[in-house]
Write a protein that holds these residues in place. Structure first.
Motif, PDB file in Angstrom:
ATOM      1  N   GLY A 134     -67.018 -11.494  49.223  1.00  0.00           N
ATOM      2  CA  GLY A 134     -65.593 -11.686  49.476  1.00  0.00           C
ATOM      3  C   GLY A 134     -64.860 -12.386  48.353  1.00  0.00           C
ATOM      4  N   TRP A 135     -65.470 -12.458  47.175  1.00  0.00           N
ATOM      5  CA  TRP A 135     -64.846 -13.140  46.044  1.00  0.00           C
ATOM      6  C   TRP A 135     -63.861 -12.253  45.306  1.00  0.00           C
ATOM      7  CZ3 TRP A 135     -69.580 -15.835  43.324  1.00  0.00           C
ATOM      8  CH2 TRP A 135     -70.138 -16.770  44.208  1.00  0.00           C
ATOM      9  N   THR A 136     -64.022 -10.945  45.436  1.00  0.00           N
ATOM     10  CA  THR A 136     -63.132  -9.988  44.789  1.00  0.00           C
ATOM     11  C   THR A 136     -63.105  -8.737  45.652  1.00  0.00           C
ATOM     12  OG1 THR A 136     -62.547  -9.000  42.655  1.00  0.00           O
ATOM     13  CG2 THR A 136     -64.871  -8.896  43.274  1.00  0.00           C
ATOM     14  N   SER A 137     -62.351  -7.749  45.205  1.00  0.00           N
ATOM     15  CA  SER A 137     -62.256  -6.501  45.966  1.00  0.00           C
ATOM     16  C   SER A 137     -62.134  -5.330  44.993  1.00  0.00           C
ATOM     17  CB  SER A 137     -61.050  -6.543  46.900  1.00  0.00           C
ATOM     18  OG  SER A 137     -59.850  -6.451  46.160  1.00  0.00           O
ATOM     19  N   TRP A 138     -62.067  -4.141  45.553  1.00  0.00           N
ATOM     20  CA  TRP A 138     -61.920  -2.939  44.743  1.00  0.00           C
ATOM     21  C   TRP A 138     -60.464  -2.678  44.347  1.00  0.00           C
ATOM     22  CZ3 TRP A 138     -65.924  -1.228  42.368  1.00  0.00           C
ATOM     23  CH2 TRP A 138     -67.182  -1.275  42.948  1.00  0.00           C
ATOM     24  N   GLU A 139     -59.529  -3.516  44.822  1.00  0.00           N
ATOM     25  CA  GLU A 139     -58.129  -3.339  44.429  1.00  0.00           C
ATOM     26  C   GLU A 139     -58.017  -3.498  42.915  1.00  0.00           C
ATOM     27  OE1 GLU A 139     -55.260  -5.694  46.624  1.00  0.00           O
ATOM     28  OE2 GLU A 139     -56.662  -5.771  48.322  1.00  0.00           O
ATOM     29  N   LEU A 140     -57.270  -2.601  42.291  1.00  0.00           N
ATOM     30  CA  LEU A 140     -57.228  -2.544  40.829  1.00  0.00           C
ATOM     31  C   LEU A 140     -56.805  -3.857  40.184  1.00  0.00           C
ATOM     32  CD1 LEU A 140     -57.847  -0.623  38.564  1.00  0.00           C
ATOM     33  CD2 LEU A 140     -55.487   0.159  38.634  1.00  0.00           C
ATOM     34  N   GLY A 141     -55.741  -4.475  40.666  1.00  0.00           N
ATOM     35  CA  GLY A 141     -55.269  -5.733  40.080  1.00  0.00           C
ATOM     36  C   GLY A 141     -56.274  -6.857  40.257  1.00  0.00           C
ATOM     37  N   VAL A 142     -56.850  -6.961  41.447  1.00  0.00           N
ATOM     38  CA  VAL A 142     -57.845  -8.000  41.733  1.00  0.00           C
ATOM     39  C   VAL A 142     -59.094  -7.762  40.890  1.00  0.00           C
ATOM     40  CG1 VAL A 142     -59.287  -9.020  43.544  1.00  0.00           C
ATOM     41  CG2 VAL A 142     -56.944  -8.332  44.062  1.00  0.00           C
ATOM     42  N   LEU A 143     -59.496  -6.510  40.794  1.00  0.00           N
ATOM     43  CA  LEU A 143     -60.671  -6.159  39.995  1.00  0.00           C
ATOM     44  C   LEU A 143     -60.437  -6.459  38.517  1.00  0.00           C
ATOM     45  CD1 LEU A 143     -63.498  -4.979  40.222  1.00  0.00           C
ATOM     46  CD2 LEU A 143     -62.503  -2.710  39.953  1.00  0.00           C
ATOM     47  N   PHE A 144     -59.230  -6.216  38.046  1.00  0.00           N
ATOM     48  CA  PHE A 144     -58.883  -6.537  36.660  1.00  0.00           C
ATOM     49  C   PHE A 144     -58.983  -8.041  36.419  1.00  0.00           C
ATOM     50  CE2 PHE A 144     -55.825  -7.829  33.419  1.00  0.00           C
ATOM     51  CZ  PHE A 144     -56.295  -7.097  32.333  1.00  0.00           C
ATOM     52  N   ASP A 145     -58.411  -8.835  37.323  1.00  0.00           N
ATOM     53  CA  ASP A 145     -58.482 -10.292  37.194  1.00  0.00           C
ATOM     54  C   ASP A 145     -59.931 -10.773  37.216  1.00  0.00           C
ATOM     55  OD1 ASP A 145     -55.748 -10.500  37.033  1.00  0.00           O
ATOM     56  OD2 ASP A 145     -55.479 -11.099  39.133  1.00  0.00           O
ATOM     57  N   PHE A 146     -60.729 -10.224  38.114  1.00  0.00           N
ATOM     58  CA  PHE A 146     -62.143 -10.592  38.205  1.00  0.00           C
ATOM     59  C   PHE A 146     -62.854 -10.259  36.894  1.00  0.00           C
ATOM     60  CE2 PHE A 146     -66.535  -9.308  38.921  1.00  0.00           C
ATOM     61  CZ  PHE A 146     -67.051 -10.461  39.494  1.00  0.00           C
ATOM     62  N   THR A 147     -62.603  -9.065  36.371  1.00  0.00           N
ATOM     63  CA  THR A 147     -63.247  -8.634  35.128  1.00  0.00           C
ATOM     64  C   THR A 147     -62.844  -9.532  33.968  1.00  0.00           C
ATOM     65  OG1 THR A 147     -63.334  -6.362  35.936  1.00  0.00           O
ATOM     66  CG2 THR A 147     -63.553  -6.674  33.553  1.00  0.00           C
ATOM     67  N   LEU A 148     -61.583  -9.897  33.919  1.00  0.00           N
ATOM     68  CA  LEU A 148     -61.098 -10.789  32.863  1.00  0.00           C
ATOM     69  C   LEU A 148     -61.759 -12.163  32.969  1.00  0.00           C
ATOM     70  CD1 LEU A 148     -59.129 -11.038  30.486  1.00  0.00           C
ATOM     71  CD2 LEU A 148     -57.409 -11.791  32.110  1.00  0.00           C
ATOM     72  N   THR A 149     -61.840 -12.693  34.187  1.00  0.00           N
ATOM     73  CA  THR A 149     -62.487 -13.993  34.403  1.00  0.00           C
ATOM     74  C   THR A 149     -63.964 -13.925  34.053  1.00  0.00           C
ATOM     75  OG1 THR A 149     -60.905 -14.524  36.152  1.00  0.00           O
ATOM     76  CG2 THR A 149     -62.972 -15.780  36.123  1.00  0.00           C
ATOM     77  N   PHE A 150     -64.654 -12.892  34.533  1.00  0.00           N
ATOM     78  CA  PHE A 150     -66.083 -12.720  34.238  1.00  0.00           C
ATOM     79  C   PHE A 150     -66.291 -12.641  32.722  1.00  0.00           C
ATOM     80  CE2 PHE A 150     -69.898 -10.317  33.367  1.00  0.00           C
ATOM     81  CZ  PHE A 150     -70.824 -10.826  34.262  1.00  0.00           C
ATOM     82  N   SER A 151     -65.488 -11.832  32.049  1.00  0.00           N
ATOM     83  CA  SER A 151     -65.634 -11.654  30.596  1.00  0.00           C
ATOM     84  C   SER A 151     -65.385 -12.954  29.841  1.00  0.00           C
ATOM     85  CB  SER A 151     -64.672 -10.570  30.095  1.00  0.00           C
ATOM     86  OG  SER A 151     -64.959  -9.345  30.716  1.00  0.00           O
ATOM     87  N   THR A 152     -64.387 -13.703  30.259  1.00  0.00           N
ATOM     88  CA  THR A 152     -64.073 -14.977  29.599  1.00  0.00           C
ATOM     89  C   THR A 152     -65.231 -15.958  29.754  1.00  0.00           C
ATOM     90  OG1 THR A 152     -61.705 -14.639  29.965  1.00  0.00           O
ATOM     91  CG2 THR A 152     -62.443 -16.901  29.528  1.00  0.00           C
ATOM     92  N   ILE A 153     -65.734 -16.086  30.961  1.00  0.00           N
ATOM     93  CA  ILE A 153     -66.864 -16.992  31.201  1.00  0.00           C
ATOM     94  C   ILE A 153     -68.088 -16.523  30.425  1.00  0.00           C
ATOM     95  CG2 ILE A 153     -68.475 -17.831  32.964  1.00  0.00           C
ATOM     96  CD1 ILE A 153     -66.043 -17.776  34.923  1.00  0.00           C
ATOM     97  N   TYR A 154     -68.328 -15.219  30.415  1.00  0.00           N
ATOM     98  CA  TYR A 154     -69.467 -14.667  29.677  1.00  0.00           C
ATOM     99  C   TYR A 154     -69.359 -15.010  28.193  1.00  0.00           C
ATOM    100  CZ  TYR A 154     -73.091 -11.426  28.177  1.00  0.00           C
ATOM    101  OH  TYR A 154     -74.235 -10.889  27.627  1.00  0.00           O
ATOM    102  N   ILE A 155     -68.186 -14.814  27.618  1.00  0.00           N
ATOM    103  CA  ILE A 155     -67.986 -15.086  26.188  1.00  0.00           C
ATOM    104  C   ILE A 155     -68.200 -16.568  25.880  1.00  0.00           C
ATOM    105  CG2 ILE A 155     -66.229 -15.169  24.370  1.00  0.00           C
ATOM    106  CD1 ILE A 155     -65.160 -12.482  25.588  1.00  0.00           C
ATOM    107  N   ILE A 156     -67.686 -17.448  26.732  1.00  0.00           N
ATOM    108  CA  ILE A 156     -67.860 -18.893  26.517  1.00  0.00           C
ATOM    109  C   ILE A 156     -69.346 -19.255  26.551  1.00  0.00           C
ATOM    110  CG2 ILE A 156     -67.476 -21.169  27.559  1.00  0.00           C
ATOM    111  CD1 ILE A 156     -64.671 -20.076  28.409  1.00  0.00           C
ATOM    112  N   ILE A 157     -70.057 -18.752  27.542  1.00  0.00           N
ATOM    113  CA  ILE A 157     -71.494 -19.041  27.647  1.00  0.00           C
ATOM    114  C   ILE A 157     -72.238 -18.434  26.464  1.00  0.00           C
ATOM    115  CG2 ILE A 157     -73.594 -18.598  28.995  1.00  0.00           C
ATOM    116  CD1 ILE A 157     -71.780 -18.836  31.525  1.00  0.00           C
ATOM    117  N   TRP A 158     -71.881 -17.217  26.070  1.00  0.00           N
ATOM    118  CA  TRP A 158     -72.546 -16.555  24.954  1.00  0.00           C
ATOM    119  C   TRP A 158     -72.325 -17.329  23.658  1.00  0.00           C
ATOM    120  CZ3 TRP A 158     -71.214 -14.296  20.307  1.00  0.00           C
ATOM    121  CH2 TRP A 158     -72.194 -13.501  19.705  1.00  0.00           C
ATOM    122  N   LEU A 159     -71.086 -17.735  23.412  1.00  0.00           N
ATOM    123  CA  LEU A 159     -70.801 -18.494  22.197  1.00  0.00           C
ATOM    124  C   LEU A 159     -71.547 -19.826  22.182  1.00  0.00           C
ATOM    125  CD1 LEU A 159     -66.973 -17.871  21.694  1.00  0.00           C
ATOM    126  CD2 LEU A 159     -68.845 -17.091  20.212  1.00  0.00           C
TER     127      LEU A 159
END
Length: 151
Positions: free
Chosen positions: A105-130
Motif C-alpha cells: 500500500g505504499w504506492t499504486s499503479w496510478e501513473l502520477g503516483v508511480l512516477f513519484d515512487f520511481t523518482l523517490t526510489f531512483s534518488t535513494i538508490y543514487i544516494i546509496i550507490w554514490l
C-alpha cells in the motif's frame, strides 16, 4: 554459493523487518493519532484486524529486505563493468521492490503516483550507490597506501 544466499536471506529478513517496523512506528506517530498501525489504512482494511495486517506487513518487509540483500550478489560478478552491475542491480531491485511496495500500500499503479515512487526510489538508490562508491574508493586508496608503504 548456497551458504552465501542463505546468509543474505537471513540478513535481508532481519534488516527488512527492522526498517519496516521503524517506518510503521514513524507512520503511526505522524498519522495514527497515538495508535499503532503497521501500514496504511487502505492496506489494513484488507484484514480482519491490525494483528493480521502486522503479520502480513512483516512478511512483506522481510521480502523487501531479501530483495535488496540478494540483489547485491550481482556486485560479486567481478568480470562485469560497474555500469553493467549497477544497471542490472537497479533493474532487479526496482522491478522486485515495486510489486511489494504496491502490495504494502505504499504506492499504486496510478501513473502520477508511480512516477513519484520511481523518482523517490531512483534518488535513494543514487544516494546509496554514490555513498558505496565513495566508501569503496576510500578503501582502495587505503589499501594502495598500505601496499606502497610495505615496498
Amino acid at each position: 554459493m548456497l551458504k552465501k544466499v542463505l546468509q543474505r536471506v537471513g540478513v535481508g529478513i532481519v534488516v527488512g523487518t527492522f526498517i519496516g517496523l521503524m517506518l510503521s512506528i514513524h507512520y503511526s506517530f505522524n498519522f495514527a493519532e497515538g495508535s499503532y498501525i503497521p501500514s496504511t489504512p487502505a492496506f489494513i482494511a484488507h484484514f480482519p484486524n491490525e494483528l493480521y495486517a502486522l503479520i502480513a506487513s512483516i512478511g512483506i518487509w522481510s521480502a523487501m529486505g531479501c530483495v535488496f540483500s540478494l540483489s547485491n550478489l550481482i556486485y560479486s560478478e567481478t568480470d562485469w563493468s560497474i555500469l553493467k552491475m549497477t544497471s542490472i542491480n537497479f533493474a532487479v531491485s526496482y522491478l522486485s521492490f515495486l510489486p511489494l511496495a504496491i502490495l504494502a500500500g505504499w504506492t499504486s499503479w496510478e501513473l502520477g503516483v508511480l512516477f513519484d515512487f520511481t523518482l523517490t526510489f531512483s534518488t535513494i538508490y543514487i544516494i546509496i550507490w554514490l555513498s558505496s562508491m565513495l566508501k569503496a574508493k576510500k578503501e582502495i586508496e587505503t589499501l594502495n597506501r598500505h601496499l606502497d608503504h610495505n615496498k
